[in-house]
Scaffold this motif. Structure first.
Motif, PDB file in Angstrom:
ATOM      1  N   PHE A  46       0.681  -1.330  -0.132  1.00  0.00           N
ATOM      2  CA  PHE A  46      -0.113  -0.060  -0.075  1.00  0.00           C
ATOM      3  C   PHE A  46       0.882   0.919  -0.048  1.00  0.00           C
ATOM      4  CE2 PHE A  46      -2.986   2.718   2.362  1.00  0.00           C
ATOM      5  CZ  PHE A  46      -3.728   3.243   1.464  1.00  0.00           C
ATOM      6  N   VAL A  47       0.593   2.519  -0.749  1.00  0.00           N
ATOM      7  CA  VAL A  47       1.837   3.521  -0.935  1.00  0.00           C
ATOM      8  C   VAL A  47       0.207   4.190  -0.615  1.00  0.00           C
ATOM      9  CG1 VAL A  47       2.973   4.676  -2.524  1.00  0.00           C
ATOM     10  CG2 VAL A  47       2.943   1.785  -2.371  1.00  0.00           C
ATOM     11  N   GLU A  48       1.365   5.589   0.289  1.00  0.00           N
ATOM     12  CA  GLU A  48       0.292   7.029   0.200  1.00  0.00           C
ATOM     13  C   GLU A  48       1.352   7.284  -0.182  1.00  0.00           C
ATOM     14  OE1 GLU A  48      -2.021   8.006   3.554  1.00  0.00           O
ATOM     15  OE2 GLU A  48      -1.805   6.011   4.301  1.00  0.00           O
ATOM     16  N   TRP A  49       0.651   8.884  -1.370  1.00  0.00           N
ATOM     17  CA  TRP A  49       1.935   9.452  -2.061  1.00  0.00           C
ATOM     18  C   TRP A  49       1.456  10.808  -2.247  1.00  0.00           C
ATOM     19  CZ3 TRP A  49       5.695   7.181  -6.207  1.00  0.00           C
ATOM     20  CH2 TRP A  49       6.726   8.291  -6.822  1.00  0.00           C
ATOM     21  N   GLY A  50       2.223  11.661  -1.414  1.00  0.00           N
ATOM     22  CA  GLY A  50       0.684  12.564  -1.033  1.00  0.00           C
ATOM     23  C   GLY A  50      -1.230  12.555  -0.850  1.00  0.00           C
ATOM     24  N   ALA A  51      -1.248  12.949  -1.891  1.00  0.00           N
ATOM     25  CA  ALA A  51      -2.963  12.288  -2.244  1.00  0.00           C
ATOM     26  C   ALA A  51      -3.321  10.576  -2.603  1.00  0.00           C
ATOM     27  CB  ALA A  51      -3.637  14.143  -2.444  1.00  0.00           C
ATOM     28  N   ASN A  52      -2.252  10.829  -2.983  1.00  0.00           N
ATOM     29  CA  ASN A  52      -2.398   8.966  -3.746  1.00  0.00           C
ATOM     30  C   ASN A  52      -2.509   7.880  -2.796  1.00  0.00           C
ATOM     31  OD1 ASN A  52      -2.380  10.552  -6.571  1.00  0.00           O
ATOM     32  ND2 ASN A  52       0.097  10.271  -6.465  1.00  0.00           N
ATOM     33  N   LYS A  53      -4.067   7.370  -3.159  1.00  0.00           N
ATOM     34  CA  LYS A  53      -3.905   6.168  -2.141  1.00  0.00           C
ATOM     35  C   LYS A  53      -3.698   4.662  -2.955  1.00  0.00           C
ATOM     36  CE  LYS A  53      -5.991   8.281   1.470  1.00  0.00           C
ATOM     37  NZ  LYS A  53      -4.866   8.597   3.036  1.00  0.00           N
ATOM     38  N   VAL A  54      -2.615   3.585  -3.546  1.00  0.00           N
ATOM     39  CA  VAL A  54      -2.744   3.008  -3.686  1.00  0.00           C
ATOM     40  C   VAL A  54      -2.496   1.360  -3.788  1.00  0.00           C
ATOM     41  CG1 VAL A  54      -1.622   2.093  -5.934  1.00  0.00           C
ATOM     42  CG2 VAL A  54      -1.983   4.407  -5.351  1.00  0.00           C
ATOM     43  N   MET A  55      -3.206   0.276  -4.033  1.00  0.00           N
ATOM     44  CA  MET A  55      -3.009  -0.589  -3.018  1.00  0.00           C
ATOM     45  C   MET A  55      -2.982  -1.348  -4.284  1.00  0.00           C
ATOM     46  SD  MET A  55      -3.400  -2.503  -0.275  1.00  0.00           S
ATOM     47  CE  MET A  55      -4.593  -2.333   0.592  1.00  0.00           C
ATOM     48  N   ILE A  77       3.486 -11.672 -17.091  1.00  0.00           N
ATOM     49  CA  ILE A  77       3.106 -11.003 -16.477  1.00  0.00           C
ATOM     50  C   ILE A  77       1.631 -10.119 -16.696  1.00  0.00           C
ATOM     51  CG2 ILE A  77       3.511  -8.946 -14.971  1.00  0.00           C
ATOM     52  CD1 ILE A  77       6.453  -9.774 -15.229  1.00  0.00           C
ATOM     53  N   GLN A  78       0.921 -10.057 -15.850  1.00  0.00           N
ATOM     54  CA  GLN A  78       0.213  -9.398 -16.027  1.00  0.00           C
ATOM     55  C   GLN A  78      -0.673  -8.915 -15.498  1.00  0.00           C
ATOM     56  OE1 GLN A  78      -3.499 -11.640 -18.372  1.00  0.00           O
ATOM     57  NE2 GLN A  78      -2.320 -14.129 -16.950  1.00  0.00           N
ATOM     58  N   CYS A  79      -0.445  -6.868 -15.860  1.00  0.00           N
ATOM     59  CA  CYS A  79      -1.020  -6.315 -15.031  1.00  0.00           C
ATOM     60  C   CYS A  79      -2.691  -5.483 -15.444  1.00  0.00           C
ATOM     61  CB  CYS A  79      -0.115  -4.722 -14.733  1.00  0.00           C
ATOM     62  SG  CYS A  79      -0.321  -3.840 -14.155  1.00  0.00           S
ATOM     63  N   ARG A  80      -3.136  -5.591 -14.002  1.00  0.00           N
ATOM     64  CA  ARG A  80      -4.352  -4.284 -13.990  1.00  0.00           C
ATOM     65  C   ARG A  80      -4.235  -3.348 -13.392  1.00  0.00           C
ATOM     66  NH1 ARG A  80     -10.549  -5.658 -12.948  1.00  0.00           N
ATOM     67  NH2 ARG A  80      -9.667  -4.458 -10.268  1.00  0.00           N
ATOM     68  N   SER A 124       1.739 -17.594 -14.705  1.00  0.00           N
ATOM     69  CA  SER A 124       1.060 -15.819 -15.250  1.00  0.00           C
ATOM     70  C   SER A 124       1.543 -15.611 -13.824  1.00  0.00           C
ATOM     71  CB  SER A 124      -0.006 -16.039 -15.529  1.00  0.00           C
ATOM     72  OG  SER A 124      -0.794 -14.226 -15.540  1.00  0.00           O
ATOM     73  N   ILE A 125       1.691 -14.160 -13.342  1.00  0.00           N
ATOM     74  CA  ILE A 125       2.710 -13.932 -12.637  1.00  0.00           C
ATOM     75  C   ILE A 125       0.929 -12.560 -13.112  1.00  0.00           C
ATOM     76  CG2 ILE A 125       3.487 -12.475 -11.209  1.00  0.00           C
ATOM     77  CD1 ILE A 125       6.270 -14.014 -12.428  1.00  0.00           C
ATOM     78  N   ASP A 126       0.455 -12.702 -11.772  1.00  0.00           N
ATOM     79  CA  ASP A 126      -1.021 -11.393 -11.927  1.00  0.00           C
ATOM     80  C   ASP A 126      -0.911 -10.370 -10.884  1.00  0.00           C
ATOM     81  OD1 ASP A 126      -1.935 -12.980 -13.990  1.00  0.00           O
ATOM     82  OD2 ASP A 126      -3.061 -14.142 -12.468  1.00  0.00           O
ATOM     83  N   VAL A 127      -0.689  -8.907 -11.091  1.00  0.00           N
ATOM     84  CA  VAL A 127      -0.461  -7.755 -10.793  1.00  0.00           C
ATOM     85  C   VAL A 127      -1.935  -6.791 -10.821  1.00  0.00           C
ATOM     86  CG1 VAL A 127       0.849  -5.949 -10.457  1.00  0.00           C
ATOM     87  CG2 VAL A 127       1.628  -7.632 -11.311  1.00  0.00           C
ATOM     88  N   TYR A 128      -2.882  -6.745  -9.807  1.00  0.00           N
ATOM     89  CA  TYR A 128      -3.817  -5.619  -9.366  1.00  0.00           C
ATOM     90  C   TYR A 128      -3.570  -4.518  -8.842  1.00  0.00           C
ATOM     91  CZ  TYR A 128      -5.587  -9.999 -11.065  1.00  0.00           C
ATOM     92  OH  TYR A 128      -6.352 -11.599 -11.284  1.00  0.00           O
ATOM     93  N   ILE A 129      -3.538  -3.557  -9.506  1.00  0.00           N
ATOM     94  CA  ILE A 129      -2.782  -2.257  -9.183  1.00  0.00           C
ATOM     95  C   ILE A 129      -4.418  -1.342  -8.510  1.00  0.00           C
ATOM     96  CG2 ILE A 129      -2.134  -0.120  -9.246  1.00  0.00           C
ATOM     97  CD1 ILE A 129       0.289  -1.632 -10.748  1.00  0.00           C
ATOM     98  N   GLU A 130      -4.604  -1.059  -7.585  1.00  0.00           N
ATOM     99  CA  GLU A 130      -6.177  -0.022  -7.488  1.00  0.00           C
ATOM    100  C   GLU A 130      -5.962   0.869  -7.030  1.00  0.00           C
ATOM    101  OE1 GLU A 130      -9.829  -1.422  -8.194  1.00  0.00           O
ATOM    102  OE2 GLU A 130      -8.981  -3.629  -8.813  1.00  0.00           O
ATOM    103  N   GLY A 142       1.538   3.141  -9.067  1.00  0.00           N
ATOM    104  CA  GLY A 142       1.213   1.759  -8.797  1.00  0.00           C
ATOM    105  C   GLY A 142       2.347   1.000  -9.727  1.00  0.00           C
ATOM    106  N   LEU A 143       3.210   1.314  -9.700  1.00  0.00           N
ATOM    107  CA  LEU A 143       4.453   0.438 -10.047  1.00  0.00           C
ATOM    108  C   LEU A 143       5.154   0.240  -9.051  1.00  0.00           C
ATOM    109  CD1 LEU A 143       6.409  -0.302 -12.217  1.00  0.00           C
ATOM    110  CD2 LEU A 143       7.248   1.601 -13.150  1.00  0.00           C
ATOM    111  N   VAL A 144       5.050   1.952  -8.282  1.00  0.00           N
ATOM    112  CA  VAL A 144       6.205   1.337  -6.630  1.00  0.00           C
ATOM    113  C   VAL A 144       5.597   0.297  -5.840  1.00  0.00           C
ATOM    114  CG1 VAL A 144       7.130   2.912  -4.561  1.00  0.00           C
ATOM    115  CG2 VAL A 144       7.406   3.544  -6.724  1.00  0.00           C
TER     116      VAL A 144
END
Ligand code: UDP
Length: 251
Positions: A46-55, A77-80, A124-130, A142-144
């Motif tokens: 989970f990354v909080e970066w300024g006002a960004n919140k990304v899981m 590598i599948q990314c969503r 498959s390596i599945d990467v979900y970014i919300e 998201g990448l971080v």
């Protein structure tokens, strides 16, 4: 203050060289990274970066769906990347759009350049970014998050992938743009670095800058990535370090 159509353009850089949120040109927004907050996923961050919140959540290596994407020599590598409808001020239409498809693709390609995918053929390596809250730079956040989540999942990688957007605001090159700077600035340039080799594995640009400005922007971005890299490693150390007392109790 000027006007573009109906929108009021804020002053992005004051006379003292301070930005809209008071930062200097080479200053990052505050970043907090937590490795492993999700129980169900093989790895998460989970990354909080300024006002960004990304899981980010990682599953795999596991069976490939859809089957036709399976590769005999390596893992796919599948990314969503997905931005929640409530993540921005103006309601975003839920679901996949062209922007999220593009971001998913560039993030997957960047990750593919560091993951030792050959070790896991036919998987498959599945990467979900919300993105739960967005304020510019979400593909970098998201990448971080994704690369910390991959490390948390124990996926072998050459390196972590710190990323940051640099740009041009009020005529000056600035690190880590926030929303107003992204919207009203002259250029936006997200990038991701493989710190140990110095290779850039994501580089996009919107807007205009001169060649010397581009060189300055790349320098500034690489420096920013190196700061973020330390925070990513610290998050993983915190997750996996055993407190001395616990270590003794386990012995
Ligand atoms: N944004 C928005 N609605 C959208 C897409 C983007 O409000 O449908 C905002 C959001 O804050 C995002 C920023 O615009 O972070 C910049 O978007 P961009 O496409 O440049 O990607 P990012 O900078 O997030 O990687």
């Amino acid at each position: 203050m000027g006007n573009i159509g109906a929108k009021e353009v804020p002053t992005l850089l004051d006379a003292e060289g301070r930005r809209i949120d008071g930062r200097r040109l080479d200053e990052l927004r505050p970043i907090q990274i937590r490795a492993g907050p999700l129980r169900q996923a093989d790895g998460s961050a989970f990354v909080e970066w300024g006002a960004n919140k990304v899981m980010a959540a990682v599953y795999g290596p596991r069976e490939v769906h859809p089957r036709h994407l399976q590769q005999n020599t390596k893992a796919v590598i599948q990314c969503r990347y997905n931005m929640a409808a409530f993540s921005v001020d103006e309601r975003k239409r839920p679901g996949i759009d062209r922007r999220s498809q593009e971001i998913s693709k560039v993030i997957a390609e960047a990750l593919d350049s560091v993951v030792f995918a050959e070790e896991f053929p036919r998987t498959s390596i599945d990467v979900y970014i919300e993105v739960l809250q967005a304020n510019a730079g979400t593909r970098c956040a998201g990448l971080v998050a994704a690369s910390v989540a991959l490390a948390d999942a124990g996926i072998p990688m050459a390196d972590l992938l710190p990323a940051v957007a640099v740009g041009k605001v009020g005529g000056a090159i600035a690190l880590d743009l926030k929303k107003e700077e992204d919207n009203f600035g002259e250029a936006d340039l997200p990038m991701a670095l493989v710190p140990q080799s110095g290779r850039l594995v994501l580089l996009q640009m919107e807007g205009h800058m001169t060649e010397p400005e581009l060189a300055q922007a790349l320098d500034l971005g690489v420096g920013g990535c190196r700061v973020i890299y330390e925070k990513m490693k610290a998050a993983l150390r915190e997750r996996y370090s055993v407190a001395p007392a616990a270590e003794e109790a386990a012995a």
